[in-house]
Write a protein that holds these residues in place. Sequence first.
Motif, PDB file in Angstrom:
ATOM      1  N   GLY A  50     -39.900  -5.121 -31.115  1.00  0.00           N
ATOM      2  CA  GLY A  50     -41.157  -5.132 -30.371  1.00  0.00           C
ATOM      3  C   GLY A  50     -42.071  -4.002 -30.797  1.00  0.00           C
ATOM      4  N   GLN A  52     -44.923  -1.193 -29.079  1.00  0.00           N
ATOM      5  CA  GLN A  52     -45.447  -0.558 -27.874  1.00  0.00           C
ATOM      6  C   GLN A  52     -46.756   0.131 -28.213  1.00  0.00           C
ATOM      7  OE1 GLN A  52     -42.905   1.481 -24.771  1.00  0.00           O
ATOM      8  NE2 GLN A  52     -43.898   3.278 -25.625  1.00  0.00           N
ATOM      9  N   ASP A  54     -49.987   2.334 -27.196  1.00  0.00           N
ATOM     10  CA  ASP A  54     -50.432   3.325 -26.214  1.00  0.00           C
ATOM     11  C   ASP A  54     -51.815   2.956 -25.682  1.00  0.00           C
ATOM     12  OD1 ASP A  54     -49.549   6.179 -25.241  1.00  0.00           O
ATOM     13  OD2 ASP A  54     -51.701   6.305 -25.622  1.00  0.00           O
ATOM     14  N   THR A  84     -38.245  -0.201 -32.058  1.00  0.00           N
ATOM     15  CA  THR A  84     -39.548  -0.424 -31.439  1.00  0.00           C
ATOM     16  C   THR A  84     -40.589   0.445 -32.143  1.00  0.00           C
ATOM     17  OG1 THR A  84     -38.560  -0.889 -29.289  1.00  0.00           O
ATOM     18  CG2 THR A  84     -40.892  -0.321 -29.316  1.00  0.00           C
ATOM     19  N   GLU A  86     -43.654   2.398 -31.881  1.00  0.00           N
ATOM     20  CA  GLU A  86     -44.481   3.017 -30.851  1.00  0.00           C
ATOM     21  C   GLU A  86     -45.767   3.520 -31.492  1.00  0.00           C
ATOM     22  OE1 GLU A  86     -42.429   5.936 -28.611  1.00  0.00           O
ATOM     23  OE2 GLU A  86     -40.871   4.550 -27.897  1.00  0.00           O
ATOM     24  N   SER A  88     -48.991   5.440 -31.297  1.00  0.00           N
ATOM     25  CA  SER A  88     -49.522   6.518 -30.454  1.00  0.00           C
ATOM     26  C   SER A  88     -50.934   6.927 -30.828  1.00  0.00           C
ATOM     27  CB  SER A  88     -48.610   7.750 -30.535  1.00  0.00           C
ATOM     28  OG  SER A  88     -48.505   8.201 -31.874  1.00  0.00           O
ATOM     29  N   LEU A 216     -45.337  -7.583 -27.879  1.00  0.00           N
ATOM     30  CA  LEU A 216     -46.155  -6.373 -27.736  1.00  0.00           C
ATOM     31  C   LEU A 216     -46.333  -6.042 -26.264  1.00  0.00           C
ATOM     32  CD1 LEU A 216     -49.270  -5.328 -29.686  1.00  0.00           C
ATOM     33  CD2 LEU A 216     -49.489  -5.519 -27.224  1.00  0.00           C
ATOM     34  N   LYS A 217     -46.231  -4.778 -25.947  1.00  0.00           N
ATOM     35  CA  LYS A 217     -46.511  -4.302 -24.594  1.00  0.00           C
ATOM     36  C   LYS A 217     -47.370  -3.042 -24.682  1.00  0.00           C
ATOM     37  CE  LYS A 217     -42.244  -1.585 -24.062  1.00  0.00           C
ATOM     38  NZ  LYS A 217     -41.047  -1.372 -23.209  1.00  0.00           N
ATOM     39  N   ILE A 218     -48.198  -2.839 -23.659  1.00  0.00           N
ATOM     40  CA  ILE A 218     -49.139  -1.716 -23.633  1.00  0.00           C
ATOM     41  C   ILE A 218     -48.643  -0.696 -22.614  1.00  0.00           C
ATOM     42  CG2 ILE A 218     -51.508  -1.015 -23.149  1.00  0.00           C
ATOM     43  CD1 ILE A 218     -52.410  -3.756 -24.076  1.00  0.00           C
ATOM     44  N   ARG A 219     -48.575   0.558 -23.051  1.00  0.00           N
ATOM     45  CA  ARG A 219     -48.148   1.649 -22.170  1.00  0.00           C
ATOM     46  C   ARG A 219     -49.354   2.503 -21.818  1.00  0.00           C
ATOM     47  NH1 ARG A 219     -44.419   6.135 -24.750  1.00  0.00           N
ATOM     48  NH2 ARG A 219     -46.416   6.470 -25.825  1.00  0.00           N
TER      49      ARG A 219
END
Length: 378
Positions: A50, A52, A54, A84, A86, A88, A216-219
Amino acid sequence: MAAAPSMAAALAASLPAPQSAPTPAAPSYEAIPASMSRVIDIEAEIPLTGVQLDGLVVSKIIKQSRESSSSTHGLLLGLDIDGTLEVSNSFPLPHHSSDDDDKSAKGIARYQGAMLRSLKEVQADDSVIGFYQSMTLGSFFNQTLVETQAIHQEKLRHGGIIIVHDISQTARGNASFRAFRLTKAFLDAYKRNNFSTTSLINHRLTFSSILEEVPLKIRTSALLSSFLGSLSEQSVSAVAQTNPAMTTSSVAIPPSYATLNLGTANVARNLELIIEAVDQHKTEEGNLAYLQRQIAREKARADGYVAKRKEENAARVAQGLAPLPEEDVSRLFKIPAEPSRLESMLQLGRIDAYAKSLAETSSTGLVKMYAVKANAGI
């Protein structure tokens, strides 16, 4: 008679026995814990599961897309942790000029190197893990995207990813972000530079199998949440200043006219893009058909020459003469290579994306128009 022991010998006997120097202990290496061994993935053996994203990166991409009149693109920076990616940070790249490709490419490379060095000096993430591309109405298939991702997928860990951002969805209040990467079958055909009909059949390639989507996920960070909260407070205070009646204990909800929008603004533009894409595909298919006829014509000439030479040699052998030497047909007839069908596949992908976007927007607009018709009593 034994001699009496000397004074030195007596003193030596009274002293404690000298102890041998302690042997240094062998160094012990502790095994890396299972959790850390998964995080420290030097050989990139953990499969990518996946992406992630930001919240800061999301806001930067949306801001750049709104301020730019054309499509935007840039690099994604971050880390690969436990399968994953990430993301940033990110920064945009200058637009590529088609007037002087070599000069423009060198300028972009220098700008990219300077930005990465600056980020490294301030101890920020400077590891490139992919790039992002803005699009309109769901269409992002083009040669530049495929070539850039093919380079990244060969040099970056896990091949890197593409983040596509739909500007038309953001204008309707939906932040549309999706992550993709090239499939193994398409990458194999791309390395061979073979997109003939036979290669497409062997690799089972269509426009829908060029890219594979990655979850995909948004943090959202605490700082970004505070910033959004301050924006909402400012908007409420601004409404209260314009309307003093709203300064009571219960602040009224500001009026919104979004529901009156029938959602038909993008339908006309979407239809224009579909017609344009269909015309381009028809032109490309015409060019491919012309090249196919030219190849068939040259092959027929070569086959006719070979058949004629065989008949002449058979006649000469019947007469007792030596047969004529066989000549290289490829030197006499220049048979063109089979044309690539990559551009045709990409155009089909664009048509499919425009059609899906049209189906989504027109269905919503159709429901609203029927509602307006019922309320108006027409």
